[in-house]
Design a protein around this motif. Structure first.
Motif, PDB file in Angstrom:
ATOM      1  N   ALA A  14     101.631  22.894   0.119  1.00  0.00           N
ATOM      2  CA  ALA A  14     102.522  23.603   0.170  1.00  0.00           C
ATOM      3  C   ALA A  14     101.893  24.689  -0.569  1.00  0.00           C
ATOM      4  CB  ALA A  14     103.471  22.685  -0.465  1.00  0.00           C
ATOM      5  N   LEU A  15     102.705  25.379  -0.739  1.00  0.00           N
ATOM      6  CA  LEU A  15     102.083  26.663  -0.957  1.00  0.00           C
ATOM      7  C   LEU A  15     102.659  27.423  -2.113  1.00  0.00           C
ATOM      8  CD1 LEU A  15     103.911  28.547   1.781  1.00  0.00           C
ATOM      9  CD2 LEU A  15     103.709  26.118   1.720  1.00  0.00           C
ATOM     10  N   CYS A  16     101.903  28.480  -2.497  1.00  0.00           N
ATOM     11  CA  CYS A  16     102.377  29.402  -3.516  1.00  0.00           C
ATOM     12  C   CYS A  16     103.085  30.506  -2.765  1.00  0.00           C
ATOM     13  CB  CYS A  16     101.203  29.935  -4.303  1.00  0.00           C
ATOM     14  SG  CYS A  16     101.624  30.484  -5.914  1.00  0.00           S
ATOM     15  N   LEU A 131     113.305  26.428   1.611  1.00  0.00           N
ATOM     16  CA  LEU A 131     112.535  25.190   1.763  1.00  0.00           C
ATOM     17  C   LEU A 131     112.767  24.634   3.157  1.00  0.00           C
ATOM     18  CD1 LEU A 131     110.773  22.844   0.670  1.00  0.00           C
ATOM     19  CD2 LEU A 131     112.888  21.768  -0.134  1.00  0.00           C
ATOM     20  N   VAL A 132     111.681  24.321   3.850  1.00  0.00           N
ATOM     21  CA  VAL A 132     111.757  23.655   5.155  1.00  0.00           C
ATOM     22  C   VAL A 132     111.021  22.336   5.038  1.00  0.00           C
ATOM     23  CG1 VAL A 132     111.228  23.784   7.618  1.00  0.00           C
ATOM     24  CG2 VAL A 132     111.832  25.871   6.360  1.00  0.00           C
ATOM     25  N   MET A 133     111.685  21.247   5.434  1.00  0.00           N
ATOM     26  CA  MET A 133     111.122  19.914   5.309  1.00  0.00           C
ATOM     27  C   MET A 133     110.853  19.309   6.682  1.00  0.00           C
ATOM     28  SD  MET A 133     113.495  18.323   2.268  1.00  0.00           S
ATOM     29  CE  MET A 133     112.383  16.911   2.108  1.00  0.00           C
ATOM     30  N   SER A 134     109.708  18.628   6.806  1.00  0.00           N
ATOM     31  CA  SER A 134     109.346  17.954   8.053  1.00  0.00           C
ATOM     32  C   SER A 134     108.727  16.596   7.744  1.00  0.00           C
ATOM     33  CB  SER A 134     108.353  18.801   8.849  1.00  0.00           C
ATOM     34  OG  SER A 134     107.984  18.161  10.058  1.00  0.00           O
ATOM     35  N   THR A 135     109.018  15.611   8.573  1.00  0.00           N
ATOM     36  CA  THR A 135     108.473  14.276   8.367  1.00  0.00           C
ATOM     37  C   THR A 135     106.961  14.265   8.495  1.00  0.00           C
ATOM     38  OG1 THR A 135     110.503  13.343   9.292  1.00  0.00           O
ATOM     39  CG2 THR A 135     108.613  11.869   9.106  1.00  0.00           C
ATOM     40  N   THR A 136     106.437  15.018   9.467  1.00  0.00           N
ATOM     41  CA  THR A 136     104.988  15.142   9.638  1.00  0.00           C
ATOM     42  C   THR A 136     104.636  16.605   9.853  1.00  0.00           C
ATOM     43  OG1 THR A 136     104.864  14.968  12.056  1.00  0.00           O
ATOM     44  CG2 THR A 136     104.988  12.891  10.816  1.00  0.00           C
ATOM     45  N   ASN A 144     103.577  23.793  19.496  1.00  0.00           N
ATOM     46  CA  ASN A 144     104.806  23.167  19.980  1.00  0.00           C
ATOM     47  C   ASN A 144     106.037  24.032  19.730  1.00  0.00           C
ATOM     48  OD1 ASN A 144     103.786  20.446  20.888  1.00  0.00           O
ATOM     49  ND2 ASN A 144     103.019  20.484  18.795  1.00  0.00           N
ATOM     50  N   GLY A 145     105.793  25.300  19.417  1.00  0.00           N
ATOM     51  CA  GLY A 145     106.898  26.247  19.288  1.00  0.00           C
ATOM     52  C   GLY A 145     107.540  26.307  17.923  1.00  0.00           C
ATOM     53  N   PHE A 146     106.868  25.781  16.901  1.00  0.00           N
ATOM     54  CA  PHE A 146     107.445  25.759  15.566  1.00  0.00           C
ATOM     55  C   PHE A 146     106.845  26.852  14.684  1.00  0.00           C
ATOM     56  CE2 PHE A 146     107.536  21.118  16.763  1.00  0.00           C
ATOM     57  CZ  PHE A 146     108.888  21.102  17.069  1.00  0.00           C
ATOM     58  N   ALA A 147     107.590  27.242  13.660  1.00  0.00           N
ATOM     59  CA  ALA A 147     107.055  28.135  12.641  1.00  0.00           C
ATOM     60  C   ALA A 147     106.009  27.369  11.839  1.00  0.00           C
ATOM     61  CB  ALA A 147     108.175  28.611  11.716  1.00  0.00           C
ATOM     62  N   THR A 148     104.881  27.993  11.593  1.00  0.00           N
ATOM     63  CA  THR A 148     103.838  27.349  10.799  1.00  0.00           C
ATOM     64  C   THR A 148     104.161  27.481   9.319  1.00  0.00           C
ATOM     65  OG1 THR A 148     102.482  29.332  10.574  1.00  0.00           O
ATOM     66  CG2 THR A 148     102.159  27.992  12.571  1.00  0.00           C
ATOM     67  N   ARG A 149     103.406  26.758   8.525  1.00  0.00           N
ATOM     68  CA  ARG A 149     103.594  26.873   7.077  1.00  0.00           C
ATOM     69  C   ARG A 149     103.230  28.279   6.602  1.00  0.00           C
ATOM     70  NH1 ARG A 149     101.748  21.360   4.100  1.00  0.00           N
ATOM     71  NH2 ARG A 149     103.410  22.042   2.690  1.00  0.00           N
ATOM     72  N   ASP A 150     102.245  28.893   7.253  1.00  0.00           N
ATOM     73  CA  ASP A 150     101.884  30.269   6.911  1.00  0.00           C
ATOM     74  C   ASP A 150     103.000  31.243   7.294  1.00  0.00           C
ATOM     75  OD1 ASP A 150      99.437  29.556   5.825  1.00  0.00           O
ATOM     76  OD2 ASP A 150      98.352  29.838   7.717  1.00  0.00           O
ATOM     77  N   ASP A 151     103.620  31.010   8.479  1.00  0.00           N
ATOM     78  CA  ASP A 151     104.743  31.851   8.896  1.00  0.00           C
ATOM     79  C   ASP A 151     105.845  31.830   7.839  1.00  0.00           C
ATOM     80  OD1 ASP A 151     103.576  32.483  11.348  1.00  0.00           O
ATOM     81  OD2 ASP A 151     104.600  30.854  12.413  1.00  0.00           O
ATOM     82  N   LEU A 152     106.142  30.629   7.375  1.00  0.00           N
ATOM     83  CA  LEU A 152     107.237  30.469   6.424  1.00  0.00           C
ATOM     84  C   LEU A 152     106.866  31.009   5.049  1.00  0.00           C
ATOM     85  CD1 LEU A 152     108.260  27.018   7.800  1.00  0.00           C
ATOM     86  CD2 LEU A 152     109.804  28.977   7.624  1.00  0.00           C
ATOM     87  N   HIS A 158     109.252  27.908   0.986  1.00  0.00           N
ATOM     88  CA  HIS A 158     108.409  26.755   0.710  1.00  0.00           C
ATOM     89  C   HIS A 158     108.468  25.784   1.887  1.00  0.00           C
ATOM     90  CE1 HIS A 158     108.010  27.702  -3.621  1.00  0.00           C
ATOM     91  NE2 HIS A 158     109.271  28.113  -3.534  1.00  0.00           N
ATOM     92  N   THR A 159     107.447  24.951   2.019  1.00  0.00           N
ATOM     93  CA  THR A 159     107.437  23.905   3.044  1.00  0.00           C
ATOM     94  C   THR A 159     107.007  22.599   2.424  1.00  0.00           C
ATOM     95  OG1 THR A 159     105.194  24.591   3.650  1.00  0.00           O
ATOM     96  CG2 THR A 159     107.004  25.431   5.010  1.00  0.00           C
ATOM     97  N   TYR A 160     107.488  21.501   3.010  1.00  0.00           N
ATOM     98  CA  TYR A 160     107.161  20.177   2.481  1.00  0.00           C
ATOM     99  C   TYR A 160     107.006  19.196   3.639  1.00  0.00           C
ATOM    100  CZ  TYR A 160     107.549  15.736  -0.034  1.00  0.00           C
ATOM    101  OH  TYR A 160     107.312  14.471  -0.529  1.00  0.00           O
ATOM    102  N   VAL A 161     105.879  18.481   3.653  1.00  0.00           N
ATOM    103  CA  VAL A 161     105.633  17.415   4.625  1.00  0.00           C
ATOM    104  C   VAL A 161     105.722  16.087   3.882  1.00  0.00           C
ATOM    105  CG1 VAL A 161     103.982  16.390   6.238  1.00  0.00           C
ATOM    106  CG2 VAL A 161     104.140  18.881   6.021  1.00  0.00           C
TER     107      VAL A 161
END
Length: 351
Positions: A14-16, A131-136, A144-152, A158-161
């Protein structure tokens, strides 16, 4: 009815982010940023090769589908449902009383899901999440048409897998990963005490069940998703490896199909399924209106199984998968596999 499961389900948490959190060149210094952190912060987590620093608890959470309820159930178990602005997860039922209804009441953000039954890129960006959470990691895959972690990250989210989801291979998942998910959320939201209490209670219940069945013969169990098509054969949603194997082991059983595939799921013909000895059947319900009927159908289809002769089957949903309630699956499966042990135990308590 055959339900095509989204590809993310090869199960399948995740990211700063803001410049002020990182002390970037155009922002205040790191020391100044620390001054505006909420009590208990900053908190830093390593997640799938990224380092995320939180300066306060997220207040606008988006939960991606991923054919899971692990993340939304964990948030609810920790009392954080009010932080969710859009939830795409649902199994339609739960072993925890009231949980399915609580999930149903959560906001969905008015989102139209994409062909993968998940939140598309523009929709998630439009929700202004922190915060966006994803199982994988599938849930952050641009192909697959999703926002990337960089996009977010670019919009301050923040993003969390979830644990074991970084490479989209859930075959190594164990109950410890469910506890790690709770612990990570406890850190992110500054509710670590709540998380540790849930983890300790879960471990106590699981250890108690495991102690009762220790030394007992281990029946062979088939774990299969009801009415689920994930491959080319008649039976393509048979669980082979993953958290269910850990649950079975703690309950005093073993997976009858663990040698049928090296991945999370086995894709088998009816003949290969018939050739296995199945002492007990566990059907996992994923938005199936009548999974019990599916269990009865399988037992009728394979009358040679000891499970059919003894009418030994069980329907579960969220408790056998990643999430805060694996102790319930361990208890229910142990009672199915070792009824005499629990009858003796009940008689002992009553006596």
């Amino acid at each position: 009815m055959q339900t095509k499961r989204p590809a993310a389900v090869a199960l399948a948490g995740a990211l700063c982010l803001a410049a002020t959190a990182c002390g970037a060149s155009s922002s205040p210094t790191a020391e100044a940023a620390a001054d505006v952190s909420a009590p208990g912060y900053p908190v830093t987590l390593e997640n799938c090769g990224r380092t995320t620093t939180y300066t306060e608890a997220p207040g606008r959470v988006v939960v991606m589908n991923g054919a899971s309820v692990a993340e939304v159930s964990s948030l609810l178990a920790l009392g954080l449902g009010d932080r969710i602005v859009a939830n795409a997860q649902s199994y339609g039922r739960s072993e925890v009383p009231g949980r399915a209804a609580s999930i149903e009441k959560l906001p969905t953000g008015g989102i139209e899901l994409n062909d993968a039954y998940d939140v598309p890129r523009e929709a998630v960006l439009g929700l202004d999440p922190d915060l966006v959470m994803s199982t994988t990691s599938y849930g952050f895959d641009a192909q697959n048409g999703f926002a990337t972690r960089d996009d977010l990250e670019a919009v301050g989210s923040h993003t969390y897998v979830s644990p074991q989801g970084c490479d989209q291979d859930t075959s190594r998942m164990t109950i410890d990963d469910s506890h790690r998910l709770l612990r990570d959320l406890g850190k992110i939201f500054n509710v670590g005490d709540r998380a540790e209490k849930l983890i300790a209670a879960s471990r106590r219940r699981i250890d108690d069940v495991s102690a009762k069945v220790k030394g007992e013969e281990k029946p062979d169990v088939m774990v299969v998703f009801s009415h689920m098509s994930m491959g080319g054969n008649d039976f393509s949603s048979i669980a082979a490896h993953g958290i269910w194997n850990d649950v079975l082991a703690r309950a005093g059983g073993r997976n009858a199909f663990s040698s049928a595939s090296e991945s999370a799921f086995a894709d088998l013909s009816k003949e290969k399924v018939a050739a296995e000895q199945v002492d007990a059947l566990v059907v996992i319900s994923y938005n199936d209106p009548d999974p019990e009927a599916y269990a009865r159908k399988l037992l009728k289809e394979f009358p040679q199984w000891p499970a059919a002769k003894n009418r030994r089957s069980l329907v579960l949903s969220d408790s056998i998968y990643l999430g805060p309630s694996n102790d319930l699956a361990v208890e229910k499966i142990a009672e199915l596999l070792h009824p005499d042990v629990f009858r003796r135990d009940g008689a002992g308590r009553n006596g």
